[in-house]
Design a protein around this motif. Structure first.
Motif, PDB file in Angstrom:
ATOM      1  N   GLU A 434       0.791  -1.042   0.096  1.00  0.00           N
ATOM      2  CA  GLU A 434      -0.030  -0.189  -0.006  1.00  0.00           C
ATOM      3  C   GLU A 434       1.050   1.131   0.034  1.00  0.00           C
ATOM      4  O   GLU A 434       1.102   1.621   0.976  1.00  0.00           O
ATOM      5  CB  GLU A 434      -0.965   0.016   1.197  1.00  0.00           C
ATOM      6  CG  GLU A 434      -1.875  -1.255   0.931  1.00  0.00           C
ATOM      7  CD  GLU A 434      -2.781  -1.207   2.157  1.00  0.00           C
ATOM      8  OE1 GLU A 434      -2.857  -0.160   3.194  1.00  0.00           O
ATOM      9  OE2 GLU A 434      -3.460  -2.311   2.530  1.00  0.00           O
ATOM     10  N   HIS A 436       0.287   4.257  -0.910  1.00  0.00           N
ATOM     11  CA  HIS A 436       0.044   5.459  -0.511  1.00  0.00           C
ATOM     12  C   HIS A 436      -0.061   5.987   0.850  1.00  0.00           C
ATOM     13  O   HIS A 436      -0.442   6.832   1.377  1.00  0.00           O
ATOM     14  CB  HIS A 436      -1.602   5.616  -0.976  1.00  0.00           C
ATOM     15  CG  HIS A 436      -2.479   4.463  -0.328  1.00  0.00           C
ATOM     16  ND1 HIS A 436      -2.609   3.201  -1.287  1.00  0.00           N
ATOM     17  CD2 HIS A 436      -2.944   4.190   0.647  1.00  0.00           C
ATOM     18  CE1 HIS A 436      -3.161   2.416  -0.640  1.00  0.00           C
ATOM     19  NE2 HIS A 436      -3.516   2.936   0.586  1.00  0.00           N
ATOM     20  N   LYS A 437       0.033   4.602   1.807  1.00  0.00           N
ATOM     21  CA  LYS A 437       0.264   4.885   3.187  1.00  0.00           C
ATOM     22  C   LYS A 437       1.344   6.051   3.565  1.00  0.00           C
ATOM     23  O   LYS A 437       2.445   5.916   2.972  1.00  0.00           O
ATOM     24  CB  LYS A 437       0.489   3.558   3.830  1.00  0.00           C
ATOM     25  CG  LYS A 437      -0.664   2.862   3.992  1.00  0.00           C
ATOM     26  CD  LYS A 437      -1.183   2.383   5.368  1.00  0.00           C
ATOM     27  CE  LYS A 437      -2.432   1.837   5.724  1.00  0.00           C
ATOM     28  NZ  LYS A 437      -2.635   0.475   5.835  1.00  0.00           N
ATOM     29  N   GLU A 443      -8.031   6.997   4.798  1.00  0.00           N
ATOM     30  CA  GLU A 443      -8.036   5.902   3.996  1.00  0.00           C
ATOM     31  C   GLU A 443      -8.827   6.000   2.610  1.00  0.00           C
ATOM     32  O   GLU A 443      -9.648   6.720   2.702  1.00  0.00           O
ATOM     33  CB  GLU A 443      -8.797   4.688   4.802  1.00  0.00           C
ATOM     34  CG  GLU A 443      -8.114   4.471   6.114  1.00  0.00           C
ATOM     35  CD  GLU A 443      -7.561   3.143   6.213  1.00  0.00           C
ATOM     36  OE1 GLU A 443      -8.235   2.223   6.027  1.00  0.00           O
ATOM     37  OE2 GLU A 443      -6.436   2.892   6.557  1.00  0.00           O
TER      38      GLU A 443
END
Lengths: 609, 177, 102
Positions: A434, A436-437, A443
């Motif tokens: 992930e 984009h974290k 979220e």
């Protein structure tokens, strides 16, 4: 009655354009959706009527040119009627979707957006339904204008306005060729009406006709983003995503393919021109799919995919398979719109801050419906049975194997690349870490239902539409045999492409980043579209800038400014010369009077003798 | 013969006085020369047989206008002018050839023009009625409108002269003085 | 009656006129310039009257009358202007009035 199809979007455009400020943004959006939906509803009876027998609707006499009267009208036959319904259907869904997508911009004059969309739809319908080349040209220009306005919709961004300019200029080159095509058609046939042209097409010298047809095809090249007028198409992604979906599925780029299909009898009579069509289509198909394999922008990959698929359609048209090209256009509209809407859903989930596929990852668990929609569309694009793309693409592959074995291999290779690049995008975005974290606080979330419903409808369409192949072919009075071996082999090839993408980007058999590093020159070449865009910028635009600069420094600065400054210098010199005479003393004035009077008398006296 | 002598006398006196008007530096002498010129011109008119014009020349010009000039000279302190040179000498020298050329040209034109001009007949009734009566009858018939115009111009001129020449309240500061 | 020829009147007229113009050119004093114009006007009158006696007409004399009247107006207005100029500027010589100069 049938006129209403074309009038509804126009009325919507006028209503929104004139009263949108007062109506507000959401009502404007609803009006646009209504206009489009009503057009779709009214296109159904017209379609049924056209399937039984083609008919024309006369609108009004536009220009009388001596013995010839140019009449604007609509022409309904299976081809145009089906395309009309398709365009209206896709547009309606995209319009609905855009309500959700543009929601965060409501209150910022967003009604303009819907006015442009309605204009866009109206222009496209004019192209599709017009029964003469001039009406088609009006639509052609309208589509260009609307696309310019929509691509540059985020006009605060320099990139968007530049892209809009680029799209406009590139289209203008195409439109220019198209206009000259119309001139030569009128010169050759003495008419612009499609039916009259079709009836006379056998009497014309094929060489001259070929020239006219190539000019017309130039317009299609510009509008459909084929090589060499392709650079605007990836850059057009600067516009809002619904625009991209509309542009790439049914309205803008389809116009080029549709125009060639519409004028197919003319193209057929000049067989040499069809080879050019096939060549351009083939080059674009390969070129764009190679570019798509290495690009990382979410929307640009899909844009290159569109270019590539359009190239395939032109290739099919070029080798004489009009019905499968048009069928591919139809199915392509569904799954390409769906792809864009899915991409838009992802962008929307990140509040319009994500543009690169490597900025996100592992979205599968956050956005299951988008995930499903994207992969349905991707499977359809790759041509996996039983999705829509399989049926149409299979026909094109079959026709190309029929035409030439090498061509068939080429098309298979392109479809292999297609499967690879679209699944690469899907795997990178929906699987893996992930990424984009840390970059985004929130979220990612699933899109609101106003966006999901059109996506689901389109997803169902992407599955189902393929089964209408037989019906479609009957409507276009064509018949296709299913080639089992080709069908199986193309599915296998597509699966190979998917497998490769899966291995590299999910299983990470090869480290894709390292692979890209080691193949950097090749990668860069593909990513930069074989440097065509750079070439245009540096050589054409740069050359023109240089030329202008030289003209500015020499001609403008020296000559024109020289004239202006020279007149000033001359008059001030003359002024200071004669200023001495104007001493303000009465006596000197009388002296001049005396001299002047003497001279006058002298002249009169000498002249009188 | 008598006429010739009279004409030559008046003509020479006219030119002489005119030279005085142009070249004398004291403004009083200039006025006197002008007066002399006007009287001599009146003599020329009498020689030419225009008694009415000659009389009016004496009355209006030689008396009224000359007095007017004298009056103005009393209003303007001309002593100041005496301190300065009364003529532009350089311009005078430069203009002289131009003046000669002008003389030559115009005289040539006149002489050539007279030789081709028509010769009129003296009308009998002028001698019967006398100059003044005939002039009056023409003036109030043929040139009546022009006569009225001239009277209007005189009226306007009078008003203008009064307005221009009257003492004004100091409404603005003169920057040059 | 007609002993003095037209040429004599005309030449006198031209000479007088030229002197008037010359006076306008060389004179410094404004009043003197105005007087020079009177010379020129008189020269014109002589030409009119001389032509009249030569042609046996009377129209020239009438014009001479008008000219005398207009000369009176001109003298009145011109002298008024000179007086006004003097009162405002305390000048009466033409080379001190060059505001219109370039």
């Amino acid at each position: 009655m049938e006129v209403l199809i074309i009038l509804f979007p126009f009325i919507a455009f006028l209503l929104i354009g004139l009263f949108g400020r007062r109506l507000g943004d959401l009502p404007s959006a609803i009006i646009a959706v209504l206009g489009s939906a009503l057009a779709f509803i009214f296109s159904i009876p017209a379609l049924l009527k056209a399937l039984s027998s083609p008919f024309s609707v006369k609108l009004y006499d536009f220009i009388s040119l001596g013995s010839y009267t140019l009449t604007l009208g609509l022409y309904f036959d299976p081809l145009s009627a089906i395309t009309t319904s398709l365009v209206c259907f896709i547009s309606t869904l995209v319009f609905i979707y855009s309500i959700g997508y543009m929601e965060n911009l409501f209150g910022q004059w967003t009604y303009k957006f819907y006015a442009y969309l309605s204009l866009f739809l109206f222009s496209m319908l004019l192209i599709v339904l017009s029964d003469n080349l001039l009406g088609m040209f009006f639509g052609w220009e309208g589509v260009g204008l609307a696309s310019y306005l929509l691509i540059g919709y985020f006009h605060q961004q320099k990139y968007a306005t530049n892209s809009a300019f680029e799209a406009f200029v590139m289209n203008r080159i195409g439109d220019w060729l198209y206009l000259f095509g119309i001139f030569s058609i009128f010169y050759l046939f003495g008419s612009l009406n499609l039916l009259e042209i079709f009836s006379k097409v056998k009497e014309i010298d094929p060489n001259l006709l070929g020239l006219a047809v190539l000019l017309l095809f130039g317009g299609a090249v510009g509008k459909s983003g084929q090589v060499p007028l392709h650079t605007w198409l990836p850059n057009a992604m600067a516009g809002p995503t619904p625009v991209s979906a509309l542009l790439h599925s049914s309205t803008m780029v389809a116009a080029g393919v549709y125009m060639v299909a519409r004028l197919y009898p003319v193209f057929e009579s000049a067989p040499q021109s069809l080879k050019v069509v096939a060549l351009i289509g083939g080059i674009t198909a390969l070129f764009a799919s190679l570019a798509a394999t290495s690009h990382t922008d979410i929307k640009k990959i899909i844009a290159f995919s569109t270019m590539s698929q359009l190239g395939l359609m032109f290739l099919a048209l070029g080798i004489g398979d009009r019905s499968s090209a048009m069928f591919h256009l139809t199915t392509h509209a569904f799954f390409k719109a769906l792809l864009f809407l899915s991409a838009g859903s992802i962008i929307h989930a990140f509040h319009h801050h994500v543009h690169d596929i490597y900025e996100v990852g592992g979205l599968k668990k956050y956005m299951p419906i988008t995930y499903a929609a994207f992969f349905v569309a991707a499977l359809a694009l790759a041509g996996i049975f039983p999705f829509a793309g399989f049926w149409s693409k299979d026909l094109i592959i079959a026709s190309s194997y029929e035409a030439d074995f090498g061509l068939g291999v080429f098309v298979s290779f392109v479809s292999f690349l297609t499967a690879y690049y679209i699944f690469r995008e899907g795997f990178v975005m929906f699987y893996g870490p992930e990424r984009h974290k840390g970059h985004f606080e929130e979220e990612p979330h699933e899109a609101p239902s106003v966006m999901l419903v059109p996506m689901v409808v389109l997803a169902i369409g992407s599955v189902v539409v393929g089964f209408f192949e037989g019906w479609y072919m009957t409507a276009l009075k064509d018949h296709k045999e299913m080639h089992l071996n080709i069908a199986i082999s193309s599915v296998v090839i597509a699966l190979l492409g998917i497998g490769l993408a899966y291995l590299v980007f999910v299983k990470r058999v090869l480290e894709p980043e390292k692979l890209y590093q080691s193949l950097k020159p090749v990668h860069t070449t593909f990513k930069e579209q074989f440097f065509t865009e750079r070439l245009y910028h540096k050589i054409l635009a740069g050359g023109y800038m240089l030329y202008s600069k030289v003209l500015y420094t020499t001609f403008e600065r020296q000559f024109i400014d020289g004239l202006v400054n020279g007149s000033y210098v001359l008059s001030s010199a003359l002024g200071s010369l004669f200023k001495g005479l104007q001493q303000g003393r009465v006596n000197l004035y009388v002296l001049f009077l005396l001299v002047g009077f003497s001279l006058l008398v002298l002249i009169t006296f000498l002249g009188g003798r | 013969m008598m006429q010739w002598i009279a004409f030559l006398f008046f003509a020479s006196m006219t030119l002489l006085s005119a030279l005085g008007v142009v070249f004398l530096s004291n403004i009083i002498y200039v006025i006197l020369s002008l007066l002399s010129t006007l009287v001599m011109v009146a003599g020329i008119f009498f020689v030419a047989g225009a008694e009415l014009v000659g009389a009016l020349q004496l009355l209006i010009y030689a008396v009224a206008i000359a007095v007017f000039y004298v009056l103005v000279l009393t209003a303007v302190p001309w002593e100041k002018a005496l301190k300065k040179d009364s003529h532009y000498r350089i311009e005078g020298v430069l203009t002289f050839p131009i003046l000669l050329a002008f003389y030559l040209e115009i005289i040539l034109v006149f002489l050539l023009g007279v030789s081709v001009s028509p010769k009129g007949q003296i009308r009998e009734f002028i001698q019967n009625l006398g100059n003044t009566q005939v002039v009056g009858s023409i003036l109030f018939s043929k040139y009546f409108f022009a006569f009225e115009l001239v009277s209007l111009v005189l009226l306007v001129g009078m008003i203008g002269a009064v307005i221009v020449g009257r003492k004004e309240d100091k409404t603005y500061e003169d920057s040059t003085s | 009656m007609k002993i003095v020829p037209l040429e004599a009147y005309l030449i006198l007229s031209v000479l007088l006129f030229g002197l008037g113009v010359f006076g306008m050119i060389v004179r410094r004093n404004l009043v003197a310039i105005l007087m020079s114009t009177e010379l020129a006007l008189n020269a014109v009158n002589i030409a009119f009257v001389g032509a009249d006696s030569h042609l046996g007409l009377l129209d020239g004399q009438i014009f001479a009358l008008f000219i005398i009247a207009l000369a009176a107006v001109e003298a009145a207005v011109g002298l008024g202007i000179i007086v006004a100029i003097f009162r405002l500027r305390k000048v009466e010589s033409s080379d001190e009035l060059t505001d219109m100069g370039g």
